[in-house]
Design a protein around this motif. Structure first.
Motif, PDB file in Angstrom:
ATOM      1  N   TYR A 125     -13.137  17.771  28.291  1.00 48.98           N
ATOM      2  CA  TYR A 125     -14.096  17.871  29.387  1.00 48.98           C
ATOM      3  C   TYR A 125     -14.256  19.310  29.873  1.00 48.98           C
ATOM      4  O   TYR A 125     -15.272  19.667  30.442  1.00 48.98           O
ATOM      5  CB  TYR A 125     -13.688  16.960  30.547  1.00 48.98           C
ATOM      6  N   ASN A 164      -4.434   3.378  30.025  1.00 45.42           N
ATOM      7  CA  ASN A 164      -5.322   4.079  30.966  1.00 45.42           C
ATOM      8  C   ASN A 164      -5.315   5.559  30.637  1.00 45.42           C
ATOM      9  O   ASN A 164      -4.257   6.151  30.403  1.00 45.42           O
ATOM     10  CB  ASN A 164      -4.850   3.892  32.419  1.00 45.42           C
ATOM     11  N   GLY A 165      -6.500   6.149  30.617  1.00 44.87           N
ATOM     12  CA  GLY A 165      -6.605   7.582  30.367  1.00 44.87           C
ATOM     13  C   GLY A 165      -6.568   7.961  28.898  1.00 44.87           C
ATOM     14  O   GLY A 165      -6.620   9.139  28.555  1.00 44.87           O
ATOM     15  N   ALA A 166      -6.503   6.968  27.997  1.00 43.92           N
ATOM     16  CA  ALA A 166      -6.430   7.271  26.558  1.00 43.92           C
ATOM     17  C   ALA A 166      -7.709   7.917  26.052  1.00 43.92           C
ATOM     18  O   ALA A 166      -7.705   8.611  25.030  1.00 43.92           O
ATOM     19  CB  ALA A 166      -6.156   5.994  25.769  1.00 43.92           C
ATOM     20  N   GLY A 167      -8.824   7.659  26.739  1.00 47.57           N
ATOM     21  CA  GLY A 167     -10.102   8.204  26.276  1.00 47.57           C
ATOM     22  C   GLY A 167     -11.066   7.137  25.780  1.00 47.57           C
ATOM     23  O   GLY A 167     -12.072   7.457  25.136  1.00 47.57           O
ATOM     24  N   LYS A 168     -10.812   5.875  26.122  1.00 49.02           N
ATOM     25  CA  LYS A 168     -11.665   4.782  25.624  1.00 49.02           C
ATOM     26  C   LYS A 168     -13.097   4.921  26.149  1.00 49.02           C
ATOM     27  O   LYS A 168     -14.059   4.826  25.384  1.00 49.02           O
ATOM     28  CB  LYS A 168     -11.081   3.412  26.043  1.00 49.02           C
ATOM     29  N   SER A 169     -13.218   5.153  27.467  1.00 54.93           N
ATOM     30  CA  SER A 169     -14.567   5.314  28.033  1.00 54.93           C
ATOM     31  C   SER A 169     -15.224   6.570  27.481  1.00 54.93           C
ATOM     32  O   SER A 169     -16.428   6.588  27.201  1.00 54.93           O
ATOM     33  CB  SER A 169     -14.504   5.391  29.559  1.00 54.93           C
ATOM     34  N   THR A 170     -14.424   7.615  27.308  1.00 56.37           N
ATOM     35  CA  THR A 170     -14.971   8.862  26.761  1.00 56.37           C
ATOM     36  C   THR A 170     -15.455   8.645  25.327  1.00 56.37           C
ATOM     37  O   THR A 170     -16.506   9.167  24.927  1.00 56.37           O
ATOM     38  CB  THR A 170     -13.900   9.969  26.820  1.00 56.37           C
ATOM     39  N   GLN A 198     -18.323   1.110  32.530  1.00 51.67           N
ATOM     40  CA  GLN A 198     -17.151   0.509  33.190  1.00 51.67           C
ATOM     41  C   GLN A 198     -17.441   0.261  34.663  1.00 51.67           C
ATOM     42  O   GLN A 198     -17.046  -0.754  35.219  1.00 51.67           O
ATOM     43  CB  GLN A 198     -15.951   1.455  33.032  1.00 51.67           C
ATOM     44  N   HIS A 248      -8.684  -4.681  27.943  1.00 49.19           N
ATOM     45  CA  HIS A 248      -7.235  -4.615  28.165  1.00 49.19           C
ATOM     46  C   HIS A 248      -6.585  -5.974  27.921  1.00 49.19           C
ATOM     47  O   HIS A 248      -5.378  -6.051  27.700  1.00 49.19           O
ATOM     48  CB  HIS A 248      -6.929  -4.167  29.606  1.00 49.19           C
TER      49      HIS A 248
END
Ligand SMILES: Nc1ncnc2c1ncn2[C@@H]1O[C@H](COP(=O)(O)OP(=O)(O)OP(=O)(O)O)[C@@H](O)[C@H]1O
Ligand SMILES: [Mg+2]
Length: 279
Positions: free
Chosen positions: A21, A48-54, A98, A210
């Motif tokens: 980012y 959480n925070g792994a980058g799935k949404s990214t 999300q 999840h």
């Protein structure tokens, strides 16, 4: 569940995607290569925070990777999605984010109509009614989106996506980011069954989940994304979603739970006050 169809050339894909980012920060996505075949639901699973949404945003062309690219098979095979104009992308790639933004008083029906407009299609009250019915928001049509419960809002996100997909005649992909996270078990089952029928209609479906029982029940393929944004595994869900892989991914021991000889979920071995391995 039917066996997964063979990998088709008409796939949404990414090759060596690395994305940060901000300059000089750890990449959120690290050399991610993956293929999301038409006609198939692929789950994206990770902490959480792994980058799935990214990853979904990169596949949608909403962020541009510093290295590698996300590709779409037409009009030119291997087309870089980040180079496609937004209007062209919206006629091929459909997104359920999300978090849905506040809708400033728009009604449910108006928001679902926006899905059609996004795909460049004109008004069609029959198509809007069908999308609302499939997503079970018909009774909410005249309500203001902002006044709905979170689970109801998620159904509106699905309805808008269905209206957009309905207006797309050629190949299309649906990318859904935890689309049922706030839904009760009945509504979640309906929503995921609807995603499965979207896949069966020949669309590529990518869904961040999840809930491992939902992954096992609905997704023939899975991609595991680790905490550093790397692909830990990708392939048929029963081969990928193993207790060993999950323990390494999520840092908890898991036990398979079977019904009638079929693994229906993986249960984290937790106890009040911490995990089993805690002192
Ligand atoms: N717009 C942004 N600007 C800066 N950093 C961001 C932005 N969005 C996400 N991040 C960071 O990127 C990393 C991955 O975020 P992302 O939302 O993709 O994770 P996720 O796997 O979807 O997590 P979750 O399961 O919580 O939804 C996180 O460390 C997050 O803080
Ligand atoms: Mg996310």
């Amino acid at each position: 569940m039917n066996p997964a169809p063979p990998i088709s050339v008409a796939s949404l894909a990414c090759r060596g995607v690395t994305f940060s980012y901000a300059p000089n920060t750890q990449p959120v996505l690290n050399e991610v290569s993956a293929e999301f075949p038409a006609g198939t639901i692929t789950a994206v699973v990770g902490p959480n925070g792994a980058g799935k949404s990214t990853l979904l945003r990169a596949l949608l062309g909403l962020v541009r990777p510093q290295r590698g690219e996300a590709t779409w098979p037409e009009p030119t095979p291997g087309q870089n999605v980040a180079d496609m104009p937004a209007g062209v992308r919206a006629g091929r790639l459909v997104y359920i984010p999300q978090r849905l933004s506040p809708a400033f008083g728009f009604t449910v029906r108006e928001l679902v109509e926006m899905g059609r407009h996004a795909a460049g299609a004109g008004p069609d009250s029959g198509a809007i009614a069908r999308a609302m019915e499939h997503a079970r928001v018909g009774e909410l049509a005249a309500r203001s989106f902002d006044e709905l419960s979170v689970g109801q809002q998620q159904r509106v996100g699905l309805a808008r996506a269905l209206a957009q997909l309905d207006a797309i005649e050629g190949p299309a992909a649906l990318l859904a980011d935890e689309p049922a996270a706030a839904m009760d078990p009945l509504e979640a089952t309906h929503a995921l069954t609807t995603l499965l029928s979207v896949a069966r209609a020949g669309r590529a479906v990518v869904v961040v989940l999840h809930d491992l029982s939902q992954v096992l029940a609905f997704c023939e393929r899975s991609l595991l994304l680790d905490a550093r944004g790397r692909v830990a595994a990708m392939g048929p869900t029963p081969e990928v979603l193993t207790p060993r892989a999950l323990e390494s991914l999520l840092g908890l021991p898991f036990d398979p739970a079977s019904v009638g000889g079929r693994v229906v979920t993986l249960v984290a071995r937790v106890r009040a006050g911490g995990t089993e391995s805690a002192p």
